[in-house]
Design an enzyme around this catalytic site. Sequence first.
Site, short mmCIF file in Angstrom:
data_model
loop_
_atom_site.label_atom_id
_atom_site.label_comp_id
_atom_site.label_asym_id
_atom_site.label_seq_id
_atom_site.Cartn_x
_atom_site.Cartn_y
_atom_site.Cartn_z
NE ARG D 124 2.44 -12.25 37.16
CZ ARG D 124 2.99 -11.38 36.30
NH1 ARG D 124 3.30 -11.74 35.09
NH2 ARG D 124 3.22 -10.15 36.68
CE LYS D 125 -3.65 -10.60 30.73
NZ LYS D 125 -4.14 -10.58 29.34
CB THR D 126 -5.65 -12.26 40.13
OG1 THR D 126 -4.39 -11.72 40.52
CG2 THR D 126 -5.43 -13.67 39.59
#
Lengths: 268, 268, 268, 268, 268, 268
Positions: D124-126
Site C-alpha cells: 500500500r506504499k503507493t
Amino acid sequence: MLDPEQVARWLREDLGHHDVTNHVPGETTGRLVAKEPGVVAGLDAAEAVFDYLEVDVTERLEEGAHVHSGDVVLRTEGPAKATLRAERVAVNISGHASGIATRTRRAVDAAHEVNEGVRIAGTRKTTPGLRGVEKRAVVAGGGDTHRLDLSHMVMVKDNHVAEMGLEGAITHFREQASFATKVEVEVEEPEDAPRAAEAGADIVLLDNMDPATTEEAVELLPDDVLSEASGGIRVSDVPAYAATGVDVISMGSLTHSAPSLDLSFRTG
Amino acid sequence: MLDPEQVARWLREDLGHHDVTNHVPGETTGRLVAKEPGVVAGLDAAEAVFDYLEVDVTERLEEGAHVHSGDVVLRTEGPAKATLRAERVAVNISGHASGIATRTRRAVDAAHEVNEGVRIAGTRKTTPGLRGVEKRAVVAGGGDTHRLDLSHMVMVKDNHVAEMGLEGAITHFREQASFATKVEVEVEEPEDAPRAAEAGADIVLLDNMDPATTEEAVELLPDDVLSEASGGIRVSDVPAYAATGVDVISMGSLTHSAPSLDLSFRTG
Amino acid sequence: MLDPEQVARWLREDLGHHDVTNHVPGETTGRLVAKEPGVVAGLDAAEAVFDYLEVDVTERLEEGAHVHSGDVVLRTEGPAKATLRAERVAVNISGHASGIATRTRRAVDAAHEVNEGVRIAGTRKTTPGLRGVEKRAVVAGGGDTHRLDLSHMVMVKDNHVAEMGLEGAITHFREQASFATKVEVEVEEPEDAPRAAEAGADIVLLDNMDPATTEEAVELLPDDVLSEASGGIRVSDVPAYAATGVDVISMGSLTHSAPSLDLSFRTG
Amino acid sequence: MLDPEQVARWLREDLGHHDVTNHVPGETTGRLVAKEPGVVAGLDAAEAVFDYLEVDVTERLEEGAHVHSGDVVLRTEGPAKATLRAERVAVNISGHASGIATRTRRAVDAAHEVNEGVRIAGTRKTTPGLRGVEKRAVVAGGGDTHRLDLSHMVMVKDNHVAEMGLEGAITHFREQASFATKVEVEVEEPEDAPRAAEAGADIVLLDNMDPATTEEAVELLPDDVLSEASGGIRVSDVPAYAATGVDVISMGSLTHSAPSLDLSFRTG
Amino acid sequence: MLDPEQVARWLREDLGHHDVTNHVPGETTGRLVAKEPGVVAGLDAAEAVFDYLEVDVTERLEEGAHVHSGDVVLRTEGPAKATLRAERVAVNISGHASGIATRTRRAVDAAHEVNEGVRIAGTRKTTPGLRGVEKRAVVAGGGDTHRLDLSHMVMVKDNHVAEMGLEGAITHFREQASFATKVEVEVEEPEDAPRAAEAGADIVLLDNMDPATTEEAVELLPDDVLSEASGGIRVSDVPAYAATGVDVISMGSLTHSAPSLDLSFRTG
Amino acid sequence: MLDPEQVARWLREDLGHHDVTNHVPGETTGRLVAKEPGVVAGLDAAEAVFDYLEVDVTERLEEGAHVHSGDVVLRTEGPAKATLRAERVAVNISGHASGIATRTRRAVDAAHEVNEGVRIAGTRKTTPGLRGVEKRAVVAGGGDTHRLDLSHMVMVKDNHVAEMGLEGAITHFREQASFATKVEVEVEEPEDAPRAAEAGADIVLLDNMDPATTEEAVELLPDDVLSEASGGIRVSDVPAYAATGVDVISMGSLTHSAPSLDLSFRTG
C-alpha cells in the site's frame, strides 16, 4: 483550456432537476449574433458549452474579432433540445468575456493614440471562478494578462517593505523566488522607484500616483526596468497616463466592471 | 449555501502552485472597508472564503446594508498567512455581489418613487458559476430573484407558440409542469396578454414593449394574473415602466453589467 | 495550499467501501519517525491528511529540516480510528516529498561546494497530481522550483525556432507574453546563446551540452542574462556543471526518480 | 479505469491560466520513444490523456512489453496544439508507471531464477492519487498487486494481537470480515506462523525476518496457507528470499522508489 | 468514510439557489425519532450531514441498534437554520439505510432459526452512489457485505466458462488475480460444484437452484470450499435455503428493494 | 441532464482499482430485458452510463413505456470490456428508477379510476444523490414531481405558523418569495384551510388528515386554490383520497420505498 467539469457545473446551475420546456425533438441550427458593436471573446468557452452537449460549432469568429451589430459570431448545428439547453449559458459566458474584451480594446486604442508602446493590463481583480476566461478576454481585447496568479510573479507590497525595508524585502524575495519568476515592487513615492530598481526589481509599480507624479517616477527609472501605473485608473484617464512614458497601465475595472456585450442566440 | 468545493476552486485559481509572498508568521486582524457608497452583498460568500482558511469573521454587516465610504463591512481575526491568501478572493466576490446589490437598489428606489408595488427582478443572465451568489445579491438590493433555473418556472416562449399555438402551448405546459410550478407566457402584442391569461398563464411577460404598449397590455389583464415588463430596460427607463402598473420589471443588466462596488481590505 | 478534495481522494483510494480493521475505540498519540537520515518535506500535506480526519498535529519539524535516523518528524493526538486511517497516506506523501527534498539537498550541496551562486532547479517532469507538493519539496531541499506550469514562463523551443527563426520566435513570444512573464530560450549550440540574449531572452537554456560546451556558452552570454544547463544531469555530474559558471542546473530526476525517504508511523 | 476528471486535473496543473507557446495550427503526428531499455506501463493512462484532448492514439504497445532504447511505444495523430499540451503529462505518467514495471520485472526475474513459483508483490506504499495506475504497473511488470485498499483484505497487525491475542484477533476478524475477504496475519516470530494458520489465517506475513528465519517459518506452515515475506526487501535480497520457499515477497520500493523510465515524445 | 464532497452534493440538490423558509435565527435542539420498529443504520452518514453544516450530534445509537416506535435515534444541537437545512437529507439517508438494515436483520433472524452458521449477504445490486452506505447497512443488520466492488473478489461467470472451460477459466483467474483475492465460481448444475472446487475455487456460487438442488450441490463440495446460494431469493425463502447447509445466502433485494424505515425529525 | 462526473463516480465505486474479470477482447451486443411487467424509467441514466464508456445505445424504449416480462428495454453495441463494465451500474439505476415509475403508475391508475383530475405527486423524500433521476421517474410513471428542491416552492410549516401566526407567516413568505414561486401552506385542521387560502396560499397541504376530514377541508377551499393530501398515504389508500376531490395526493413512498423493477442484461 476550459474544463468539462466547469462547463457541467454551469449547465447544472441553469437547468435544475426537471426542465420541461426544452424537450424539442429534431435538429436545429443556431447563430450567436451581436446586437451592438464590440470585440468578441469567450468563444472557446461558448464552444465548450455546446461541445459538452454534443452540438457542433460549425463556424466561429476568432477571439478578439471586431463585430458590428448584426454580425454572426458563431453558428451551431445539432439536436434542438441540446441547443436550447446550451444557449443561455453560452450567451452568458461569451457576452461577459466580450464585454471585457470590448472595454480592454477601448482602453488599448485610447492608449495607443498617445503612445504606441504602452501596454494595458488586467489585474487579479477577476470574477471568482473565471480567472482564465477573463484573462484570455483581456488578451483578446489587445491587453496584457498581468500576473495570472500569486505564484506567477512576486509582488513586493507595502507590508513587506514595512517589515523588511525596501532593499531588504527585494533581496529576500529575489532569493525566495525562482529564477523563472519576475519581481515587481510597489512604491508610493517617486524617489522609491530608482531605489527599487537598484535593489533588483524587474518592474516597479507606481501606486495611486497622478499622471504628473507617475511621469516623475518613470524618469527616475533605468531603461531596463519596467514601470506600471495602477490604482483606480478609468478609461478616460488612460491618455494622460499613456503620455507619461509608463510601460504598463493596469486597470481592475477591465475585469470587475465591464458591462456585458449584448449578444443574442437565434435558432432555426 | 456556498459550497466549500467552490471556495477551494476560487482560492486555487488565485494561488497557483507556490506562492512565496504570503508566508507571514503570526496572527492579524483585517477589515473590509467600503471605498464608495452602496449596498453590500456577497458577505456570506466572503465569510465562506475566510472560513475555508480558518480565519474568523468576528463581525459583519447584514446582506443588503447601506454603506458609506469608509464604513467597515466585515472584520476578521486569524493567521496572517491565511488572511492574506483569502483577501483577494473575498474582496473580488463581495465587490462583485455588492455591485449587483447596489445597482438593484438604485432600480428599486427609482421604481418605488413612482409605484410602491412594483418588483424589480433579475433574469437568468447571470455570470456562469455564480447563479446563487448573484440571485441573492439581487435580493440584498431589494429585488426579486425571478426564476432561479429552468426547472423553477415554466416560460412559454415564441418557439413554443409557433409550434403549438398560444392556447395549445399553455395547455401543454400546464399539463407537463408540476402543480408546484408557475407558468409564465411571453407575448409580443398587447392583445395576446389577455388570451394568455385566459388560457391559464400565471404571469404574462410583455416582451420588448415600450411603456405605452406595456400599459395597454397591463390594462387588458385580469387582476389575478401578474404582468412582467422585460427587454433591455435600463435603470433610467425604470420610472416610465413603473408608472404603467406592471407588476414586475426584469433587468438582465442587474447581474450581467453592474460595475463592482469598490471595497478594500486592510490588515493590522 | 493542499486542497481538502485532494486529501479526500487520497484517503478514499486507500480505504475502499468497508474497512473493518481500524475500528479502534478511544484516543491515541502517534509519531512519524525517520528511519534514515535526510531532509523532510511534504509535512504540510501530511498535516492536511490528519486535519481532514480531525487528528491534531501537535508538533512538527519545519519543511526542509535535516533529520537523523530515529528523529521524530511529527506528532499527532486524536481518535485512534482516524489516526490509523490517516497513517498510511500521511506516510506515503511525506516519504515521497522527503525523498525529493533529500535528493535535491544532495545536489545543492554538491553544487555549492564548487560554486555558491549556482541554483539547482526542478523541471516540469513531476508526478501527475503532485505538481505543487513536489515543487515545494524541491524548495525544501534548497532547490529552485523552475517554472511551475506552462503559463508561468515562456519556453521557446526548437520547434518554435524551426518555424520562425531564433530572433523571430523570441520577438513573437516577447509580444505574446505578458510583461510579467520571463522568456527562456532553448539553444543547442553555444553560438546561439548570445544571439538569443541579443534578441531578448531573459534566460538561455543550454540543452544537452557537456560541461566544456556549457562553459563556452556561458562565457558568450552577457551578465544580465541567466544561463541554465539541462538534459540528463545526474547528481554526480553536478560539480562539473557547477564549475562552468552556469546560473542554474535543472534536473528532472529530482522529482521523477528520487527514492522515497524511509519514514514510519508509530502509535501509542 | 482512468477517470477523465483525474486527467483534467493533471492537465490543468501543468497548463495554468494562459499558455501562449502551444498555439500551433494544423495537425501533427507524434511518437513516444524509449530512451533506455525497460518494461512499459501506464499506457492506458497516457492514452487517456491524449483522448481527453481529442488526439488519436493510432498504435501502442501492450502494457508490460519489453522495450529497447529507440523503440516506439505509442503513436499519435491529431491537432498540433492538443498534442503539445498532452505531451508532458503523458510522458510523466507513462515514464513513472514504466519505471515501476521495469523494477518489478527485475525483481520477478531475479526471483524466478531461483524459484518459479514465488510471487513478487507491491504494497500500500503507493504515491497518493495513483493507487490504480501503480498497482496496474506492478502487474505489467509481472508482479502481484497485493491488497488494493484497506477493504480488500484484512490484515491483522501487532496492535490487534496486543489487544486481543493472536487467536482472539483472528477469530474476531474472521467474524467481522466478509466471506469474500481473505485474512492475513502479521507475525514476528516463526513459531507464531503455525499458530496463526491454525487460528484461521489465509496468509501469514513474516515481518522483517531474515531469509533463514523466513525459511524456518515457512517450514512450520501447512501447505494450504500462504506465506509472505515483507520488510525492507531490496531487489538484491530477492534471490535469498525466493530460495526460502515463501509464496510471496512484497516490496514497497516497487512503487515508492522506482526511478522513472526515460521516455521521450517527438512530434512531426 | 463518508466524503464531505458527497454530503455537499446531497445538500445542494435539496437546497437549490435561494431558500427563504429556513432563515430561522438562534439555536435549536433536534431529535431523530423512529416511527416504527426496526434496525437503524446510516447514522454515520446522517451525522456527516449535520457535521457538514456544523450542527453537533450530541448523542446517537449504535449502527445496528434495534428500535421501537418512539425511540430517539440521534440528538442534535446547533443553529436552527443549519439544523432545518440538514434535516431532510439526514432523514432520507438514515431512513434508507435503516430500511436495508431492518430487512437484512429479518433475513438473518429467519436464517439463524434454522441454521446458526449461515451468512446472509448483499450483492452488487446497490443504488448508484451509495455502495458504501448500503454495504455498511447490510452489516448493521447482521449481514455480510459480499464483494464490495469488481476488484475485491474474482467472480468466474458463465461467459468465462463458455470461453475457456470451467477448469481453464479458474486456472486463468487464479493466475490473474492477486494472492490477496478470493476466486468464486458460478455454477448452474450441482455436478459442476465439485469440479470448480477441485480446480481451485475458494467459493462456489450455486446460481438459481431451488433448495433441494442447492442441498445436492452443497453435499458434493469439500469442507474447505464455501458455498453460496443466489438468485431471486426472498425473505420467505430464506429458511428453506438455510436448511440446505449452504454457507452463504445472497439477496439483491436487501439493497435494491427494502422499503425505507419510517424516521422523523423534530426540533425544539 | 445526467452529469458525466456522477456517472464516473457510479462506475468507479463498482470497479475498484484493478478488475481482471472484464478484459474481454472484441465487440458485443447487449440487451436490457424486463423480467417482470412494469413501467420503465431511468433509461436516460442507463444510456449515460453506456455513453460514458463509449458503448452505443442503438435502440431504447421511451421513459414511461409499459413493459411485459421478456420485453427488450434497451439495446447496446460496442466493446465487450466496456459493455461488461457498464452493465451492473446501468441495470442498478434503471431498475431503481423503473421501480419508482411502476409504483407511481399503480397509484396514478388507482386514483384515476375514481377521479380523472387528481394528481399523484412525489415528495422531497428521495434517495440522496438521485433527486433528479427519481423525480423524472415519478413523471415517467404519470406522476407529478412536486417541489424539486427547497428553492422551488415555499412551504409554510407549523413552526413558521407557531412563530408568526398563519396569516403572518403567509404574508411574510409572499413578500420574501419571488413572484415566480408558489406558496403552499401546511394546515392540520380543516378550518385553517380557508384561512390559508384567504391569506394568499396558492396551495393548501392537508397534513395527516383521514379521507373524511380531507373532504371537509377541500369543500371549504375556493376553486382557485389547490389542495394536497399528504402523510403516510399508501397505494391502497389512494382511491379513498381520490374520492375526496383533493387536487393532489403526495406520497413519499413512491421514491423511498418502491422495490426495484427486475431487469437483466444479456450480452452476445
